[in-house]
Design a protein around this motif. Sequence first.
Motif, mmCIF file in Angstrom:
data_model
loop_
_atom_site.group_PDB
_atom_site.id
_atom_site.type_symbol
_atom_site.label_atom_id
_atom_site.label_comp_id
_atom_site.label_asym_id
_atom_site.label_seq_id
_atom_site.Cartn_x
_atom_site.Cartn_y
_atom_site.Cartn_z
ATOM 1 N N GLY A 123 0.787 -1.131 0.000
ATOM 2 C CA GLY A 123 -0.064 0.297 0.032
ATOM 3 C C GLY A 123 1.092 1.306 -0.084
ATOM 4 N N ASP A 124 1.837 1.368 0.789
ATOM 5 C CA ASP A 124 2.760 2.598 0.774
ATOM 6 C C ASP A 124 3.390 2.659 -0.593
ATOM 7 N N TYR A 125 3.982 1.657 -1.301
ATOM 8 C CA TYR A 125 4.324 1.744 -2.605
ATOM 9 C C TYR A 125 3.480 2.271 -3.672
ATOM 10 N N LEU A 126 2.113 1.555 -3.568
ATOM 11 C CA LEU A 126 0.915 2.033 -4.130
ATOM 12 C C LEU A 126 1.048 3.684 -3.911
ATOM 13 N N ASP A 127 0.864 4.041 -2.799
ATOM 14 C CA ASP A 127 0.544 5.526 -2.553
ATOM 15 C C ASP A 127 1.919 6.611 -3.117
ATOM 16 N N PHE A 128 2.963 6.037 -2.920
ATOM 17 C CA PHE A 128 4.126 6.497 -3.607
ATOM 18 C C PHE A 128 4.028 6.849 -5.135
ATOM 19 N N TRP A 129 3.373 5.869 -5.736
ATOM 20 C CA TRP A 129 3.201 6.115 -7.247
ATOM 21 C C TRP A 129 1.829 6.953 -7.603
ATOM 22 N N ARG A 130 0.865 7.068 -6.720
ATOM 23 C CA ARG A 130 -0.368 7.710 -6.680
ATOM 24 C C ARG A 130 -0.085 9.271 -6.870
ATOM 25 N N ALA A 131 0.981 9.744 -6.072
ATOM 26 C CA ALA A 131 1.466 11.258 -6.185
ATOM 27 C C ALA A 131 2.488 11.403 -7.585
ATOM 28 N N HIS A 132 2.663 10.429 -8.219
ATOM 29 C CA HIS A 132 3.293 10.667 -9.476
ATOM 30 C C HIS A 132 2.798 11.390 -10.529
ATOM 31 N N PRO A 133 3.161 12.317 -11.119
ATOM 32 C CA PRO A 133 2.584 13.029 -12.072
ATOM 33 C C PRO A 133 2.084 12.240 -13.445
ATOM 34 N N ALA A 134 2.836 11.190 -13.683
ATOM 35 C CA ALA A 134 2.608 10.349 -14.804
ATOM 36 C C ALA A 134 1.178 9.732 -14.781
ATOM 37 N N PHE A 135 0.938 9.293 -13.503
ATOM 38 C CA PHE A 135 -0.357 8.785 -13.504
ATOM 39 C C PHE A 135 -1.519 9.457 -12.887
ATOM 40 N N ALA A 136 -1.530 10.757 -12.900
ATOM 41 C CA ALA A 136 -2.553 11.706 -12.261
ATOM 42 C C ALA A 136 -3.904 11.393 -12.738
ATOM 43 N N ASN A 137 -3.977 11.160 -13.958
ATOM 44 C CA ASN A 137 -5.279 10.861 -14.958
ATOM 45 C C ASN A 137 -5.482 9.466 -15.333
ATOM 46 N N ARG B 130 17.228 -3.030 -41.002
ATOM 47 C CA ARG B 130 16.780 -3.564 -42.374
ATOM 48 C C ARG B 130 15.388 -4.242 -42.226
ATOM 49 N N HIS B 131 14.827 -3.961 -41.055
ATOM 50 C CA HIS B 131 13.436 -4.475 -40.950
ATOM 51 C C HIS B 131 12.473 -3.016 -40.896
ATOM 52 N N PRO B 132 11.297 -3.229 -41.548
ATOM 53 C CA PRO B 132 10.258 -2.380 -41.289
ATOM 54 C C PRO B 132 10.016 -1.822 -40.161
ATOM 55 N N THR B 133 10.161 -0.324 -39.711
ATOM 56 C CA THR B 133 10.223 -0.154 -38.400
ATOM 57 C C THR B 133 9.382 1.227 -38.376
ATOM 58 N N VAL B 134 8.575 1.173 -37.277
ATOM 59 C CA VAL B 134 7.755 2.282 -36.890
ATOM 60 C C VAL B 134 8.330 2.773 -35.498
ATOM 61 N N PHE B 135 8.329 4.209 -35.306
ATOM 62 C CA PHE B 135 8.900 4.934 -33.982
ATOM 63 C C PHE B 135 7.842 5.768 -33.641
ATOM 64 N N LEU B 136 7.333 5.282 -32.539
ATOM 65 C CA LEU B 136 6.262 6.189 -31.911
ATOM 66 C C LEU B 136 6.789 6.999 -30.749
ATOM 67 N N THR B 137 6.311 8.212 -30.634
ATOM 68 C CA THR B 137 6.895 8.922 -29.669
ATOM 69 C C THR B 137 5.528 9.605 -29.054
ATOM 70 N N ALA B 138 5.865 9.827 -27.347
ATOM 71 C CA ALA B 138 4.844 10.413 -26.703
ATOM 72 C C ALA B 138 5.093 11.987 -26.414
ATOM 73 N N GLU B 139 3.746 12.560 -26.233
ATOM 74 C CA GLU B 139 3.894 13.960 -26.384
ATOM 75 C C GLU B 139 4.584 14.328 -25.145
ATOM 76 N N ARG B 140 4.419 13.549 -24.066
ATOM 77 C CA ARG B 140 5.259 13.967 -22.886
ATOM 78 C C ARG B 140 6.128 13.167 -22.262
ATOM 79 N N GLY B 141 6.880 13.866 -21.420
ATOM 80 C CA GLY B 141 7.942 12.823 -20.744
ATOM 81 C C GLY B 141 7.445 12.016 -19.290
ATOM 82 N N LEU B 142 8.553 11.592 -18.756
ATOM 83 C CA LEU B 142 8.707 10.495 -17.483
ATOM 84 C C LEU B 142 7.828 11.320 -16.336
ATOM 85 N N LEU B 143 7.863 12.669 -16.468
ATOM 86 C CA LEU B 143 7.128 13.414 -15.241
ATOM 87 C C LEU B 143 5.945 13.982 -15.840
#
Length: 300
Positions: free
Chosen positions: A162-176, A227-240
């Motif tokens: 539970g403490d670990y989950l609470d730590f992550w709940r405060a993380h801005p990446a998962f606010a929504n 040499r393989h067909p490759t797609v590069f996806l990028t996120a709009e925002r970073g780790l925080l």
Amino acid sequence: MTHTYRTIDVPVRGGDLRVGVWEPDGERTVDVLAVHGVTSSHLAWPFVVDALPGARIIAPDLRGRGASTELEGHAGMNAHADDLAAVLDLLEVPRALVVGHSMGAFVSLVFADRHADRVSRLVLVDGGLPLDVPAGMSPDEVIQHVLGPTAERLAMRFASTGDYLDFWRAHPAFANDWTPELERYLAYDLVGEEPELRPATSYETVAEDSIDQNTGTALADALAGLRHPTVFLTAERGLLDQVPALYAAERIPTLIEQYPGLQHVAVPGVNHYTIVLSKRGADAVARIVREEPVVSSPGA
């Protein structure tokens, strides 16, 4: 439910690698080898799995992560790549579509270089291409520059899940984007006993992989021989959940120019985590995967 989930242990150099396998309940259309990020695990993929009802998803805990922390020997890009080949061997998969997120995208590129005949196509999710790291940094400075609080978390101890989950709940990446799937993913990361629970991944493992990723020759060789067909996806925002993202928008045209065979897809409304750990991010990844028209394996 669109898949049946199980785990297997795959013999690799130094021990056994834990692998999650999601078998489609109906006809299989493709085998997808899903490769997670630097401090992540195979449980990073539930939203992608749900978005691909006909796919078999094969997702290892990379050595030094999740339930693959007891392996002997060094990590590094080549070691991870060879582990992936062993996973496909055990499941009798001749070729797979490979999806790599974050560090997993770098590993996927090296895997495709070392085991080219095992890969039908590459999907690099917010990783794989060189990061914007200032010259002259020490290994620890590189880790801090790229990962910041992610690396600091590895030294922390938690009294309970539970403490670990609470730590992550405060993380801005998962606010929504707080979900039961995310809670399961986070809880799986913990090892040890209360009140001294800790993340499974060690700082030493992250350092070894990060140094190899940023200063070793394996990635440069893989990109030079892409040499393989490759797609590069990028996120709009970073780790925080911040802007600029891990790949700043102004850098992307230059990166694409360096690798002209690469297709780039920008994914709006997601950050480095939620590009896979949310429904909207996973839907974007799945749209690219569904472009694969060929069944990769007759079954195992």
